[in-house]
Design a protein around this motif. Sequence first.
Motif, mmCIF file in Angstrom:
data_model
loop_
_atom_site.group_PDB
_atom_site.id
_atom_site.type_symbol
_atom_site.label_atom_id
_atom_site.label_comp_id
_atom_site.label_asym_id
_atom_site.label_seq_id
_atom_site.Cartn_x
_atom_site.Cartn_y
_atom_site.Cartn_z
ATOM 1 N N ASN A 49 -1.421 -1.650 7.883
ATOM 2 C CA ASN A 49 -0.374 -1.083 8.771
ATOM 3 C C ASN A 49 0.259 -0.591 7.978
ATOM 4 O O ASN A 49 1.146 -0.766 7.027
ATOM 5 N N ALA A 50 0.439 0.994 8.347
ATOM 6 C CA ALA A 50 1.272 1.907 7.493
ATOM 7 C C ALA A 50 1.946 2.681 8.195
ATOM 8 O O ALA A 50 1.575 3.391 9.335
ATOM 9 N N THR A 51 3.014 3.322 7.711
ATOM 10 C CA THR A 51 3.903 4.404 8.213
ATOM 11 C C THR A 51 3.513 5.733 7.337
ATOM 12 O O THR A 51 3.432 5.813 6.131
ATOM 13 N N HIS A 52 3.061 6.754 8.240
ATOM 14 C CA HIS A 52 2.618 8.041 7.572
ATOM 15 C C HIS A 52 3.946 9.022 7.560
ATOM 16 O O HIS A 52 4.550 9.278 8.720
ATOM 17 N N TYR A 53 4.444 9.368 6.470
ATOM 18 C CA TYR A 53 5.579 10.124 6.473
ATOM 19 C C TYR A 53 5.352 11.637 6.908
ATOM 20 O O TYR A 53 6.295 12.466 7.097
ATOM 21 N N CYS A 54 4.024 12.094 6.811
ATOM 22 C CA CYS A 54 3.718 13.233 7.626
ATOM 23 C C CYS A 54 4.026 13.309 9.122
ATOM 24 O O CYS A 54 4.218 14.276 9.715
ATOM 25 N N VAL A 55 4.101 11.862 9.689
ATOM 26 C CA VAL A 55 4.576 11.749 10.834
ATOM 27 C C VAL A 55 5.939 11.625 11.100
ATOM 28 O O VAL A 55 6.578 12.067 12.083
ATOM 29 N N LYS A 56 6.516 10.977 10.127
ATOM 30 C CA LYS A 56 7.795 10.494 10.152
ATOM 31 C C LYS A 56 8.916 11.527 9.608
ATOM 32 O O LYS A 56 10.058 11.864 10.447
ATOM 33 N N SER A 57 8.799 12.399 8.561
ATOM 34 C CA SER A 57 9.606 13.172 8.063
ATOM 35 C C SER A 57 9.498 14.662 8.329
ATOM 36 O O SER A 57 10.173 15.594 8.081
ATOM 37 N N ARG A 58 8.412 14.941 8.987
ATOM 38 C CA ARG A 58 8.069 16.315 9.530
ATOM 39 C C ARG A 58 7.000 16.581 10.802
ATOM 40 O O ARG A 58 7.175 15.252 11.328
ATOM 41 N N GLY A 59 6.569 17.469 11.343
ATOM 42 C CA GLY A 59 5.951 17.422 12.416
ATOM 43 C C GLY A 59 6.667 16.903 13.356
ATOM 44 O O GLY A 59 7.860 17.113 13.898
ATOM 45 N N ILE A 60 5.982 15.923 14.098
ATOM 46 C CA ILE A 60 6.382 15.209 15.051
ATOM 47 C C ILE A 60 7.686 14.507 15.207
ATOM 48 O O ILE A 60 8.298 14.056 16.068
ATOM 49 N N MET A 61 8.046 14.224 13.644
ATOM 50 C CA MET A 61 9.141 13.213 13.558
ATOM 51 C C MET A 61 9.390 12.221 14.152
ATOM 52 O O MET A 61 10.415 11.685 14.682
ATOM 53 N N ASP A 62 8.402 11.380 14.309
ATOM 54 C CA ASP A 62 8.397 10.211 15.059
ATOM 55 C C ASP A 62 8.838 9.139 13.700
ATOM 56 O O ASP A 62 7.981 8.550 12.939
ATOM 57 N N VAL A 90 0.961 -1.400 0.043
ATOM 58 C CA VAL A 90 0.082 -0.056 -0.038
ATOM 59 C C VAL A 90 0.880 1.142 0.062
ATOM 60 O O VAL A 90 1.609 1.600 0.941
ATOM 61 N N VAL A 91 0.862 1.919 -1.115
ATOM 62 C CA VAL A 91 1.556 3.162 -1.093
ATOM 63 C C VAL A 91 0.501 4.221 -1.499
ATOM 64 O O VAL A 91 0.061 4.065 -2.626
ATOM 65 N N SER A 92 0.072 4.956 -0.635
ATOM 66 C CA SER A 92 -0.643 6.187 -0.661
ATOM 67 C C SER A 92 -0.241 7.367 -0.364
ATOM 68 O O SER A 92 1.119 7.781 -0.040
ATOM 69 N N THR A 93 -1.075 8.116 -0.379
ATOM 70 C CA THR A 93 -0.790 9.585 -0.099
ATOM 71 C C THR A 93 -1.612 10.497 0.880
ATOM 72 O O THR A 93 -2.880 10.402 0.767
ATOM 73 N N CYS A 94 -1.093 10.950 1.813
ATOM 74 C CA CYS A 94 -1.675 11.590 2.894
ATOM 75 C C CYS A 94 -2.546 12.860 2.530
ATOM 76 O O CYS A 94 -1.882 13.641 2.018
ATOM 77 N N GLU A 95 -3.778 12.999 2.642
ATOM 78 C CA GLU A 95 -4.545 13.930 1.976
ATOM 79 C C GLU A 95 -4.479 15.367 2.669
ATOM 80 O O GLU A 95 -4.719 16.385 2.245
ATOM 81 N N HIS A 96 -3.895 15.063 3.800
ATOM 82 C CA HIS A 96 -3.646 16.609 4.885
ATOM 83 C C HIS A 96 -2.252 17.036 4.425
ATOM 84 O O HIS A 96 -2.117 18.198 4.675
ATOM 85 N N HIS A 97 -1.218 16.436 3.849
ATOM 86 C CA HIS A 97 -0.074 17.000 3.762
ATOM 87 C C HIS A 97 0.510 16.430 2.256
ATOM 88 O O HIS A 97 1.681 17.052 1.999
#
Length: 220
Positions: free
Chosen positions: A181-194, A111-118
């Motif tokens: 089960n997915a990793t959100h790069y808006c959480v990983k590469s920016r913002g909270i950077m988790d 599953v490779v998708s795109t977060c609609e918020h970022h």
Amino acid sequence: MINDITRAELSAEALKVQQALVTHGLETPLAPSPMTSEQKYERIKGLMTEVVSTLGLDLSDDSLAETPHRIAKMYVNEIFSGLDYANFPKITQIKNKMGVEEMVKIRDISVVSTCEHHFITIDGLAKVAYIPKDNIIGLSKINRIVRFFAQRPQVQERLTQQILVALQTLLETDDVAVSINATHYCVKSRGIMDTSSSTQTTALGGCFKANPATRAEFLA
Ligand SMILES: Nc1nc2c(ncn2[C@@H]2O[C@H](COP(=O)(O)OP(=O)(O)OP(=O)(O)O)[C@@H](O)[C@H]2O)c(=O)[nH]1
Ligand SMILES: [Zn+2]
């Protein structure tokens, strides 16, 4: 929204799935647009030229010159191509003559998708199961349906539900389950950077919801 000309070109499966999503309140929020894919490409290319130059980048540089074109092509033809039901996959089903009544489960679907918020990547794996009723679907078609809905701006919860309802509609049974089960790069590469968290979402129908043993077998 789909205009009358486009509707005529859509497959019966695409129209059925679209109608089911609307009925369930699960359709991606779409604003009516009279633009063709070509017109969208041209407009996005122009707008991305503005974005790239506003950032202070030199569009006469040979590495950057084609970036607005690349982004417009990528949005319309690739990562957001699932907004257009004309791209809904061809679905092959066969009659369940062999009387399969046990769970068919496919794991580790990309599953490779795109977060609609970022507009940043969501990267994960899906698990899909169903219990055949009258029909059996070609295995690759499950991967293709996952990919179709992944190629939209998404929130993971809606993506999971859209896949569920699409399969329930096509297979004419409620007995379908989807988990991502997915990793959100808006959480990983920016913002909270988790860099370590991932998100699990599950959508269960029919006996996967009602029967604890079936649910446990799917989730195991
Ligand atoms: N439920 C859900 N939330 C998501 C998904 N993808 C991204 N988000 C969240 O959407 C939220 C948007 O929050 P905002 O406060 O408007 O945006 P932001 O200021 O960029 O937030 P931060 O990411 O916290 O910096 C964030 O909490 C994201 O983590 C998703 O698939 N499902
Ligand atoms: Zn995001």
